[in-house]
Design an enzyme around this catalytic site. Structure first.
Site, PDB file in Angstrom:
ATOM      1  N   GLY A 182       0.791  -1.224   0.000  1.00 31.27           N
ATOM      2  CA  GLY A 182       0.000   0.000   0.000  1.00 31.27           C
ATOM      3  C   GLY A 182       0.820   1.268   0.000  1.00 31.27           C
ATOM      4  O   GLY A 182       0.315   2.351   0.316  1.00 31.27           O
ATOM      5  N   TRP A 201     -10.656  12.899  -1.917  1.00 30.86           N
ATOM      6  CA  TRP A 201      -9.940  11.781  -2.530  1.00 30.86           C
ATOM      7  C   TRP A 201     -10.596  10.461  -2.148  1.00 30.86           C
ATOM      8  O   TRP A 201     -10.730  10.137  -0.968  1.00 30.86           O
ATOM      9  CB  TRP A 201      -8.470  11.807  -2.090  1.00 30.86           C
ATOM     10  CG  TRP A 201      -7.673  10.614  -2.541  1.00 30.86           C
ATOM     11  CD1 TRP A 201      -7.733   9.994  -3.750  1.00 30.86           C
ATOM     12  CD2 TRP A 201      -6.688   9.916  -1.773  1.00 30.86           C
ATOM     13  NE1 TRP A 201      -6.844   8.948  -3.791  1.00 30.86           N
ATOM     14  CE2 TRP A 201      -6.183   8.874  -2.601  1.00 30.86           C
ATOM     15  CE3 TRP A 201      -6.163  10.075  -0.495  1.00 30.86           C
ATOM     16  CZ2 TRP A 201      -5.198   7.988  -2.168  1.00 30.86           C
ATOM     17  CZ3 TRP A 201      -5.181   9.195  -0.056  1.00 30.86           C
ATOM     18  CH2 TRP A 201      -4.700   8.173  -0.887  1.00 30.86           C
ATOM     19  N   ASP A 269       1.384  -2.056  -9.885  1.00 29.32           N
ATOM     20  CA  ASP A 269       2.749  -2.296  -9.408  1.00 29.32           C
ATOM     21  C   ASP A 269       3.034  -3.790  -9.262  1.00 29.32           C
ATOM     22  O   ASP A 269       3.788  -4.212  -8.406  1.00 29.32           O
ATOM     23  CB  ASP A 269       2.948  -1.590  -8.064  1.00 29.32           C
ATOM     24  CG  ASP A 269       4.420  -1.413  -7.706  1.00 29.32           C
ATOM     25  OD1 ASP A 269       5.219  -1.182  -8.635  1.00 29.32           O
ATOM     26  OD2 ASP A 269       4.759  -1.506  -6.513  1.00 29.32           O
ATOM     27  N   LYS A 309       4.176  -0.711 -13.756  1.00 29.67           N
ATOM     28  CA  LYS A 309       5.542  -1.204 -13.574  1.00 29.67           C
ATOM     29  C   LYS A 309       5.815  -2.327 -14.571  1.00 29.67           C
ATOM     30  O   LYS A 309       5.037  -3.263 -14.699  1.00 29.67           O
ATOM     31  CB  LYS A 309       5.755  -1.732 -12.154  1.00 29.67           C
ATOM     32  CG  LYS A 309       7.159  -2.305 -11.946  1.00 29.67           C
ATOM     33  CD  LYS A 309       7.507  -2.537 -10.500  1.00 29.67           C
ATOM     34  CE  LYS A 309       6.811  -3.765  -9.948  1.00 29.67           C
ATOM     35  NZ  LYS A 309       7.258  -4.038  -8.559  1.00 29.67           N
TER      36      LYS A 309
END
Length: 796
Positions: A182, A201, A269, A309
């Site tokens: 995280g 957010w 990721d 990634k």
């Protein structure tokens, strides 16, 4: 009710956004995120590059300039092919890119005989950005400050990831794929709060579920410090696995975020352990990258940003993916953050200003049909339909990062053989300069703890404290590790590779010092939920056991003669004499008496007198009631001792259902102060951990006795539950409701099973987690000892 889901302070409400959270995924107690008034002090420091010589500053600045922008031709030459051409051809090698791959692997092969611990220590020192993480953690009070935190902060500060229209409207929605533990979320929170960006957010994250017992630990990051305390924001899919590579997960995720007006940012990721074949890392993870990209393209809003990634970009699949992204976004960059170790192949593809689903609608439909692990069999686009101008641009990108990586590995090899004092001094200057350069360029500001996502240290719960440092690593060379992997099971036994675990079984009655003290607690089962998911094919991981021990036991069960032999003959096998292989029935009752506080020659006024003890599955214990001051009664219930150890362990639905029925049969017969004795295979699963929690809540003390059987695979452990208090009627009814559900799933032969019925934040708390860890590790070592002993006798 969705309104019962708490809101993380400083983050927009998710109750309207995540419609299925309350009944499908997780619940989190609001007190786990309350503000901690004891703020951690931080030391704010300013950058001062003037203290370094110009050549040191110049060399440092190169660390921060590893970026490549694909320059699109003005004539729309890079238009994506017709969707009818997708997945019609096999993959084809690009000779120029294959040459780059081969030359890189030749240099990597020079590392194969280096001892991993020594090489890691060396490259940690030669990493010019190696001091940044520790400094950021100390100077700006960063939450979950890891290498990933720093990498994402570099990306945030280097590219306009957050669309201006989103910030102008005061709303930001982000989706984070393969996100464990995280750090990207924590980094984004730090950026928004420290820069005082006024926006509401909302975020949702996905990762392989660290609590789903059939997930492989090699594929996961077991750090759940953030996950455990923000579970309502994590989506693990309809099967509870968290596997982003299934179409059911993608469609479920789309529904999960359907009340977000638009998704402005997607990050991905993902990766997994490729140490077994590092030269093919790119090919091994290509299907994961494809699924991450498709998920982003299906969920991202018009004008949004995507960060993916990747590693080397030499394979046809990577060429296709980069061509797809260039046709879907206005800008595509490839970026190597300074805080990403310069010697590895990791890069981040940063895509800006999404052209929208409508622009690639037909192609996306075709890609959805080829979603999953099998897509790598065919190429997304035929080789001949990719424009030469793109291939030239892509080769230039690959050559750029190839050159930087080769230079770093070569320098590390040179310094590994001989690093003089001058080189050490220069490296220290570069490392110090990199810290100041990072601070000056990215203007990172401190953030008070009450603006963190999880405000208290170790808030609520986490299994991280037990897992950190527990995973044993072989400190050997890559070649030696490959040799170990190549050994047959028989050779591993003969060479004693597993003896360290097997020998530790011999601590007689390991449960004697493991007592779980009960405490009156308010069982708010009206806030609990029964979570179904994909039926477990096996138990590979557990928050409640040493992972390396469980891994070794599973290998023994799968590959030994135990796994191949006739079980009937094996269960009749007689072990070699071992003083700690079995405890007598009298010892079990003595342990229980001590646990109940009445093991005295002369009973005191506090003695329990003739309390009742219900026993499940051990008839011989009923002969010892006159010796222990207990009225021992055999419980008429399903015989739990008939179940044997397998790769499913306690994950077998029938075993779980019968254990639950045993408890439901026991509770009405117990009165205050009574005892309960239960055989238990193990408690690796969340389900069985939940049942131990129920016992913990209604008995004063719980302990265990191990071993009670000298036969491999047999149930060899007994739970001792002393001092019954009470079980609230709503909890009993809740368990009955779950029992009915489990019966219906079993009768229907359902591919689903009940995975959890007590929230994870309860199961991961202090004393219960410690007890389960000790219990399961003792059971696993005990079984491993017996299997190895049987194997050795068979070899004689």
């Amino acid at each position: 009710m969705l309104d019962s889901i708490p809101m993380v302070d400083g983050i927009g409400p998710i109750s309207s956004m995540c419609k299925s959270v309350a009944d499908r995924n997780h619940w989190m107690p609001s007190d786990s995120l309350r503000m901690n008034k004891q703020k951690k002090p931080y030391v704010e420091q300013t950058a001062n590059l003037d203290q370094f010589s110009p050549d040191i500053v110049a060399e440092t600045s190169k660390l921060f300039e590893k970026k490549f922008l694909y320059s699109k031709p003005p004539n729309n030459e890079w238009q994506l092919p017709d969707p009818s051409q997708a997945f019609t051809c096999d993959h084809k090698e690009f000779s120029s890119l294959a040459a780059l791959k081969n030359s890189l692997n030749e240099v990597k092969n020079l590392l194969s005989d280096k001892k991993l611990d020594q090489w890691h220590q060396h490259t940690s020192f030669t990493n010019k950005a190696g001091k940044i993480i520790a400094h950021i953690k100390k100077s700006v009070n960063a939450e979950l400050c890891t290498q990933a935190w720093c990498k994402f902060h570099e990306i945030l500060c280097s590219f306009p990831l957050l669309p201006s229209d989103a910030l102008q409207n005061g709303e930001l929605n982000s989706l984070h794929l393969c996100e464990a533990p995280g750090a990207f979320i924590a980094s984004l929170n730090h950026y928004l709060k420290s820069h005082r960006i006024p926006c509401d957010w909302n975020w949702v994250a996905n990762t392989l579920n660290p609590y789903y017992e059939a997930n492989d630990t090699l594929m996961m990051i077991m750090d759940d410090r953030l996950i455990a305390n923000t579970l309502p924001w994590w989506y693990f899919g309809p099967e509870d696995t968290g596997d982003v590579m299934t179409l059911r997960h993608l469609t479920g995720l789309q529904h999960f975020i359907s009340n977000m007006a638009t998704v402005h940012l997607v990050t991905a990721d993902g990766s997994f352990d490729c140490q077994g074949n590092p030269g093919e890392q790119e090919a091994l993870v290509s299907s994961l990258h494809y699924c991450e990209a498709v998920t982003a393209l299906m969920t991202l809003g018009l004008g949004g940003s995507f960060v993916l990634k990747m590693f080397t970009l030499f394979e046809h699949g990577s060429v296709n993916l980069l061509f797809l992204l260039n046709g879907s976004f206005e800008e595509v960059h490839v970026f190597k953050p300074a805080t990403s170790k310069a010697g590895n192949s990791e890069v981040y593809v940063v895509c800006l200003r999404y052209l929208g689903r409508e622009a690639i609608h037909s192609l996306l439909s075709k890609m959805m049909q080829n979603f999953g692990t099998e897509m790598v069999k065919k190429a997304l686009f035929p080789h001949h339909l990719i424009p030469e101008s793109f291939l030239k641009e892509h080769e230039e990108c690959c050559s750029f990062f190839h050159r930087h990586q080769i230079e770093t590995i070569s320098e590390n090899l040179r310094l590994f053989e001989n690093m003089g004092e001058v080189e050490q001094l220069r490296l220290n200057l570069l490392r110090d300069c990199a810290v100041d350069f990072f601070l000056k360029r990215f203007q990172i500001k401190p953030l008070a703890r009450n603006n963190w996502i999880v405000k208290r240290p170790h808030a609520g719960c986490s299994m991280n404290a037990k897992w950190c440092g527990q995973r044993t690593k072989y400190f050997c060379t890559y070649n030696e590790r490959k040799w170990l992997e190549s050994l047959s099971w028989e050779d591993k036994v003969a060479k004693g590779c597993l003896n360290k675990w097997a020998e530790e079984h011999s601590f007689t009655n390991v449960g004697g010092n493991c007592v779980l003290e009960g405490a009156p607690c308010n069982l708010e089962c009206h806030l609990w939920y029964i979570l179904e998911g994909r039926r477990l094919p096996g138990v590979k991981c557990s928050p409640f056991c040493d992972g390396e021990v469980l891994k070794s036991l599973n290998e023994a069960l799968e590959k030994s003669l135990v796994g191949k032999a006739n079980l009937d003959s094996l269960l009749r096998w007689t072990p070699q004499e071992c003083h700690s292989c079995v405890l007598a029935e009298s010892s079990v009752l003595s342990e229980l008496s001590q646990l109940m506080g009445c093991y005295e020659e002369v009973p005191s006024e506090n003695c329990i007198g003739r309390k009742k003890c219900l026993v499940a599955g051990f008839p011989l214990l009923c002969d010892g009631d006159s010796q222990c001051g207990l009225e021992v009664t055999l419980l008429e219930s399903p015989c739990l001792s008939t179940f044997s150890c397998s790769l499913l362990h306690d994950g077998e639905p029938k075993y779980q259902q019968q254990f639950l029925e045993c408890l439901l049969c026991s509770f009405p017969q117990l009165q205050k102060g009574d005892a309960l004795v239960l055989p238990v295979l193990s408690c690796f699963t969340r389900f069985m951990a939940g049942l131990v929690f129920i016992l913990h809540s209604c008995f004063q003390r719980i302990s265990f006795v191990c071993p009670t059987s000298s036969q491999p695979l047999r149930t060899s452990t007994i739970l001792l539950c002393a001092g019954y208090q009470d079980l609230p009627d709503p909890v009993f009814q809740y368990l009955q409701q779950m029992n009915n559900l489990m019966n219906s799933l079993l009768d229907a032969g359902s591919p689903q099973q009940v995975l959890q019925f007590v929230p994870m934040d309860i199961l991961l708390k202090g004393s219960l987690l410690e007890f389960l860890w000790d219990l399961n590790t003792a059971i696993a070592k005990r079984q491993l000892h017996l299997i190895i002993q049987a194997e050795q006798q068979q070899m004689m």
